[in-house]
Design a protein around this motif. Structure first.
Motif, mmCIF file in Angstrom:
data_model
loop_
_atom_site.group_PDB
_atom_site.id
_atom_site.type_symbol
_atom_site.label_atom_id
_atom_site.label_comp_id
_atom_site.label_asym_id
_atom_site.label_seq_id
_atom_site.Cartn_x
_atom_site.Cartn_y
_atom_site.Cartn_z
ATOM 1 N N ASP A 175 0.845 -1.194 0.000
ATOM 2 C CA ASP A 175 0.000 0.000 0.000
ATOM 3 C C ASP A 175 0.878 1.242 0.000
ATOM 4 O O ASP A 175 2.088 1.150 0.210
ATOM 5 N N LYS A 189 -2.938 8.214 2.544
ATOM 6 C CA LYS A 189 -3.823 7.462 1.647
ATOM 7 C C LYS A 189 -4.960 8.376 1.153
ATOM 8 O O LYS A 189 -5.300 8.389 -0.036
ATOM 9 N N HIS A 208 3.309 3.246 6.570
ATOM 10 C CA HIS A 208 2.561 2.025 6.275
ATOM 11 C C HIS A 208 3.304 0.821 6.845
ATOM 12 O O HIS A 208 2.696 -0.119 7.354
ATOM 13 N N TRP A 242 -0.720 7.368 8.337
ATOM 14 C CA TRP A 242 -0.862 6.506 7.161
ATOM 15 C C TRP A 242 -2.198 6.776 6.464
ATOM 16 O O TRP A 242 -2.254 6.928 5.240
ATOM 17 N N GLU A 243 -3.274 6.861 7.251
ATOM 18 C CA GLU A 243 -4.599 7.121 6.666
ATOM 19 C C GLU A 243 -4.615 8.482 5.961
ATOM 20 O O GLU A 243 -5.256 8.652 4.917
ATOM 21 N N THR A 260 -5.676 9.671 -2.665
ATOM 22 C CA THR A 260 -6.982 9.354 -3.266
ATOM 23 C C THR A 260 -7.639 10.616 -3.810
ATOM 24 O O THR A 260 -8.093 10.657 -4.953
#
Length: 490
Positions: free
Chosen positions: A42, A89, A48, A85-86, A93
């Protein structure tokens, strides 16, 4: 069976903060023909991979984030790993670049092809022919394992802090942790809560100051969401505070006595045993190694089920560790927290330049060097993010990454506009940049502070850190200075 070759303008290696930033900014500049390859499953890089208990950032999140993607929802001043990490991401996105990210793909070899004027990059998935190669593989990505006799003969559970095995039950176990650096001081307090015994092997103590930790209130988050300017102001205040520490590191190390006083007070508050206090008090100037922040480390070290061992390790046996003092201690789990390959990045072994030598071979002779920490003579169209002398001991690496990415994007746009096929820095430009950086390094605490650290390479040079203010770095990388480059036309 031969792999197909995919032709692409830009190949980005690594999908951590650096690689994602490069992808987002290239996309915004209209350079949309790129692929990001990531060796893990990921995006998120360090954040991560590092899932050890207690993993969190030691730079305030208001600054440890992209300037173009402020996050009003940080839970605390210093965010935990999962949250960071979120965030990476989500940013990737929302920027719409995930369609060009290829996961579970590692670089096997990359060679400059002078005839094609392209990088030919063989990966575990495909072969790419790329006009530019942008390396965002990171300084803290490849775990460094200690060279200890018998380590391979240990038969119990063992793993590096950066490759945590969550399937291992640690409850009531006898755990040995080798290392007392930035990862260890976060994970040991968590292990202490569940283990029967934790043996911590320390080579050199670190200066550790209190962590001014607190949660953001619901009202603060509301304000950040509705008044982005308020969050920018908080970010600017954090930046200014951290930047104010630079003179102590690079000009007047005596000022770091204030940090040492904080560190000693932090020890005194948690540890009453004079012998243990002496073991954890460093004998070198603060800042010579990375200054760490924690409120939990000293209380954990002082706990009844933790023992700090300062004797060296003579050998590791199938179920125990033997110290140089001859004491054998049985263990169930071995945790290695000995950091990363920083001054010898493994990616350099897989990059072959115009003269047929790898980057690792070139750097072995000279030490790590790059013009403006970003481009390297002999390696056309290679851009190194978080390259030599770009890392920081006092502030947020995201600031440095954004400065470098701005320079790289300007280089790419300049090449497109002026019809250039290749750019590589002139050797004299690279030498004079490196010479100036090393000259500025001489009075710094990193070379005068009386310690051995991972900042310094085998040649005795600090090739890791930037020796000045981050705004001077940004200023010097504000635009692509093509006159300092050897160029060829398309």
């Amino acid at each position: 069976m031969s792999m197909e070759t995919i032709s692409v303008d830009h190949l980005i290696v690594g999908a951590g903060f650096a690689g994602l930033c490069a992808a987002i900014k290239l996309d915004e500049a209209g350079e949309r023909d790129f692929v990001v390859i990531e060796k893990d499953s990921d995006v998120g890089g360090t954040w991560h991979i590092n899932t050890y208990p207690g993993a969190e950032c030691d730079v305030p999140s208001q600054l440890y984030s992209y300037s173009f993607a402020l996050n009003p929802d940080w839970s605390r001043v210093y965010s935990p790993q999962q949250e960071i990490w979120e965030y990476t991401k989500r940013v990737a996105t929302e920027a719409g670049i995930l369609d060009r990210v290829v996961l579970d793909t590692s670089v096997q070899n990359s060679t400059w092809d002078a005839a094609q004027q392209r990088w030919i990059v063989t990966t575990s998935g495909a072969t790419y022919a790329a006009r530019t190669l942008i390396s965002g593989s990171g300084g803290l990505s490849e775990p460094s394992l200690p060279d200890i006799k018998g380590i391979e003969s240990y038969t119990g559970e063992t793993f590096h802090s950066a490759r945590w095995d969550h399937s291992v039950d640690l409850e009531g176990k006898r755990i040995a942790v080798i290392g007392t650096g930035a990862s260890a001081i976060q994970l040991v307090p968590e292990l202490q809560k569940m283990a029967a015994r934790v043996d911590v092997y320390q080579r050199t103590p670190n200066w550790i100051i209190p962590r001014n930790e607190r949660r953001f209130t619901a009202i603060e988050k509301q304000v950040f969401r509705r008044v982005p300017l308020a969050q920018r102001a908080v970010r600017a205040a954090v930046y200014a505070t951290l930047e104010g520490r630079v003179p102590a590191f690079n000009r007047f190390p005596v000022l770091l006595k204030a940090v040492e006083a904080q560190g000693k007070a932090n020890i005194a508050k948690a540890i009453s045993d004079p012998e243990l206090r002496a073991k954890v008090t460093p004998a070198y100037r603060a800042g010579c190694k990375r200054i760490l922040v924690s409120n939990k480390w000293y209380p954990a070290i002082a706990a009844d089920n933790v023992e700090l061992i300062t004797d060296g390790i003579a050998e590791i046996r199938s179920g125990s560790i033997v110290t140089t003092a001859g004491e054998e201690r049985e263990i169930d789990v071995l945790v290695i927290a000995t950091g990363f390959h920083v001054t010898d990045p493994p990616i350099a072994q897989h990059v072959v330049g115009a003269d047929g030598r790898t980057l690792a071979e070139q750097w072995r002779e000279t030490g790590m060097r790059a013009y403006k920490g970003t481009t390297i003579h002999g390696f056309p169209n290679l851009f190194q993010l978080v390259g030599p002398n770009t890392a920081l001991g006092h502030s947020s690496m995201i600031f440095q990454i954004e400065s470098q990415v701005r320079y790289v994007v300007d280089a790419v746009v300049t090449m497109r506009r002026t019809g250039l096929a290749t750019v590589q820095p002139k050797l004299e430009a690279q030498d004079s940049w490196t010479g100036a950086v090393q000259e500025r390094m001489k009075p710094t605490v990193w070379l005068t502070g009386g310690c051995a650290s991972w900042y310094v390479d085998e040649h005795g040079n600090n090739t890791t850190l930037w020796p000045g203010q981050t705004f001077t770095f940004r200023q010097q990388l504000s635009s692509f200075d093509v006159d300092q480059y050897v160029v060829t036309s398309a």
